[in-house]
Design a protein around this motif. Sequence first.
Motif, PDB file in Angstrom:
ATOM      1  N   GLU A  33       0.853  -1.180   0.000  1.00  0.00           N
ATOM      2  CA  GLU A  33       0.000   0.000   0.000  1.00  0.00           C
ATOM      3  C   GLU A  33       0.894   1.236   0.000  1.00  0.00           C
ATOM      4  N   PHE A  34       0.546   2.182  -0.860  1.00  0.00           N
ATOM      5  CA  PHE A  34       1.283   3.442  -0.977  1.00  0.00           C
ATOM      6  C   PHE A  34       0.294   4.572  -0.710  1.00  0.00           C
ATOM      7  N   VAL A  35       0.553   5.364   0.324  1.00  0.00           N
ATOM      8  CA  VAL A  35      -0.329   6.473   0.687  1.00  0.00           C
ATOM      9  C   VAL A  35       0.401   7.772   0.361  1.00  0.00           C
ATOM     10  N   GLN A  36      -0.310   8.667  -0.349  1.00  0.00           N
ATOM     11  CA  GLN A  36       0.275   9.962  -0.677  1.00  0.00           C
ATOM     12  C   GLN A  36      -0.796  11.034  -0.594  1.00  0.00           C
ATOM     13  N   GLU A  37      -0.371  12.257  -0.444  1.00  0.00           N
ATOM     14  CA  GLU A  37      -1.304  13.374  -0.404  1.00  0.00           C
ATOM     15  C   GLU A  37      -1.290  14.072  -1.758  1.00  0.00           C
ATOM     16  N   VAL A  38      -2.473  14.188  -2.353  1.00  0.00           N
ATOM     17  CA  VAL A  38      -2.625  14.853  -3.644  1.00  0.00           C
ATOM     18  C   VAL A  38      -3.661  15.956  -3.470  1.00  0.00           C
ATOM     19  N   ASN A  39      -3.240  17.194  -3.672  1.00  0.00           N
ATOM     20  CA  ASN A  39      -4.122  18.358  -3.514  1.00  0.00           C
ATOM     21  C   ASN A  39      -4.826  18.360  -2.157  1.00  0.00           C
ATOM     22  N   GLU A  43      -4.561   9.920  -0.818  1.00  0.00           N
ATOM     23  CA  GLU A  43      -4.816   8.971  -1.898  1.00  0.00           C
ATOM     24  C   GLU A  43      -4.086   7.672  -1.592  1.00  0.00           C
ATOM     25  N   ILE A  44      -4.747   6.546  -1.800  1.00  0.00           N
ATOM     26  CA  ILE A  44      -4.157   5.241  -1.509  1.00  0.00           C
ATOM     27  C   ILE A  44      -4.076   4.410  -2.784  1.00  0.00           C
ATOM     28  N   THR A  45      -2.899   3.872  -3.026  1.00  0.00           N
ATOM     29  CA  THR A  45      -2.671   2.953  -4.133  1.00  0.00           C
ATOM     30  C   THR A  45      -2.298   1.608  -3.528  1.00  0.00           C
ATOM     31  N   THR A  46      -2.958   0.550  -3.987  1.00  0.00           N
ATOM     32  CA  THR A  46      -2.579  -0.792  -3.558  1.00  0.00           C
ATOM     33  C   THR A  46      -2.018  -1.526  -4.764  1.00  0.00           C
ATOM     34  N   PHE A  47      -1.037  -2.380  -4.519  1.00  0.00           N
ATOM     35  CA  PHE A  47      -0.481  -3.138  -5.630  1.00  0.00           C
ATOM     36  C   PHE A  47       0.091  -4.460  -5.147  1.00  0.00           C
ATOM     37  N   TYR A  58      -5.581   2.140  -8.340  1.00  0.00           N
ATOM     38  CA  TYR A  58      -5.622   3.516  -7.846  1.00  0.00           C
ATOM     39  C   TYR A  58      -6.924   4.145  -8.340  1.00  0.00           C
ATOM     40  N   ASN A  59      -7.710   4.682  -7.423  1.00  0.00           N
ATOM     41  CA  ASN A  59      -8.994   5.309  -7.762  1.00  0.00           C
ATOM     42  C   ASN A  59      -9.896   4.375  -8.574  1.00  0.00           C
ATOM     43  N   GLY A  60      -9.923   3.105  -8.222  1.00  0.00           N
ATOM     44  CA  GLY A  60     -10.782   2.146  -8.899  1.00  0.00           C
ATOM     45  C   GLY A  60     -10.287   1.681 -10.257  1.00  0.00           C
ATOM     46  N   ARG A  61      -9.134   2.142 -10.677  1.00  0.00           N
ATOM     47  CA  ARG A  61      -8.565   1.772 -11.976  1.00  0.00           C
ATOM     48  C   ARG A  61      -7.369   0.851 -11.756  1.00  0.00           C
ATOM     49  N   SER A 113      16.550  13.111 -14.532  1.00  0.00           N
ATOM     50  CA  SER A 113      17.306  13.226 -13.283  1.00  0.00           C
ATOM     51  C   SER A 113      16.426  13.632 -12.095  1.00  0.00           C
ATOM     52  N   LYS A 114      15.252  14.189 -12.339  1.00  0.00           N
ATOM     53  CA  LYS A 114      14.373  14.613 -11.242  1.00  0.00           C
ATOM     54  C   LYS A 114      13.781  13.376 -10.561  1.00  0.00           C
ATOM     55  N   LYS A 115      14.167  13.185  -9.284  1.00  0.00           N
ATOM     56  CA  LYS A 115      13.711  12.015  -8.540  1.00  0.00           C
ATOM     57  C   LYS A 115      12.729  12.440  -7.450  1.00  0.00           C
ATOM     58  N   GLN A 116      11.785  11.572  -7.172  1.00  0.00           N
ATOM     59  CA  GLN A 116      10.838  11.787  -6.089  1.00  0.00           C
ATOM     60  C   GLN A 116      10.961  10.615  -5.134  1.00  0.00           C
ATOM     61  N   MET A 117      10.464  10.791  -3.923  1.00  0.00           N
ATOM     62  CA  MET A 117      10.553   9.739  -2.916  1.00  0.00           C
ATOM     63  C   MET A 117       9.188   9.377  -2.385  1.00  0.00           C
ATOM     64  N   GLY A 118       9.104   8.187  -1.827  1.00  0.00           N
ATOM     65  CA  GLY A 118       7.873   7.733  -1.215  1.00  0.00           C
ATOM     66  C   GLY A 118       8.141   6.603  -0.248  1.00  0.00           C
ATOM     67  N   THR A 119       7.109   6.229   0.506  1.00  0.00           N
ATOM     68  CA  THR A 119       7.217   5.117   1.445  1.00  0.00           C
ATOM     69  C   THR A 119       6.048   4.175   1.211  1.00  0.00           C
ATOM     70  N   VAL A 120       6.343   2.886   1.185  1.00  0.00           N
ATOM     71  CA  VAL A 120       5.356   1.839   0.916  1.00  0.00           C
ATOM     72  C   VAL A 120       5.307   0.902   2.118  1.00  0.00           C
ATOM     73  N   THR A 121       4.105   0.394   2.410  1.00  0.00           N
ATOM     74  CA  THR A 121       3.921  -0.563   3.492  1.00  0.00           C
ATOM     75  C   THR A 121       3.508  -1.905   2.910  1.00  0.00           C
ATOM     76  N   LYS A 122       4.157  -2.963   3.367  1.00  0.00           N
ATOM     77  CA  LYS A 122       3.789  -4.310   2.933  1.00  0.00           C
ATOM     78  C   LYS A 122       2.594  -4.752   3.777  1.00  0.00           C
ATOM     79  N   ILE A 123       1.518  -5.162   3.091  1.00  0.00           N
ATOM     80  CA  ILE A 123       0.307  -5.543   3.811  1.00  0.00           C
ATOM     81  C   ILE A 123       0.065  -7.050   3.796  1.00  0.00           C
ATOM     82  N   ASN A 124       0.872  -7.796   3.063  1.00  0.00           N
ATOM     83  CA  ASN A 124       0.732  -9.244   3.040  1.00  0.00           C
ATOM     84  C   ASN A 124       2.001  -9.858   2.500  1.00  0.00           C
TER      85      ASN A 124
END
Length: 124
Positions: A33-39, A43-47, A58-61, A113-124
Amino acid sequence: MKKIIIFLLTLVLFACQNKLECNPKEFKTGKFEFVQEVNGKKEITTFERTDKLQIETYNGRTDTASVRWVNDYEFILQKLHPRNMAEKKAISMRFISTKGKTYTFEYSFVGESKKQMGTVTKIN
């Protein structure tokens, strides 16, 4: 000269103390699960990722991407069914650190070269 030596010694001490744990093998496959703030909205993305595929919702898609491992710390995601030019660009992902059931990563479009960062949680 004395200031340079003191600065270098201080830098070495802090570099040794701030060494982050990184055990990416535990996070190569599984459900996440990846949680991020958008506007201002959370927002939660599961994969789910296997050695060769990542299926993301993400968003039902739901999208599927191929996973190509460069080494234990890096992999390339390429959408299998892109809907536009932006989705055709491959994404480079790299593990930065791990802690418990989470990992921190950096990502960018391949070749940029522009990199972004994030944090993901393993749910299973």
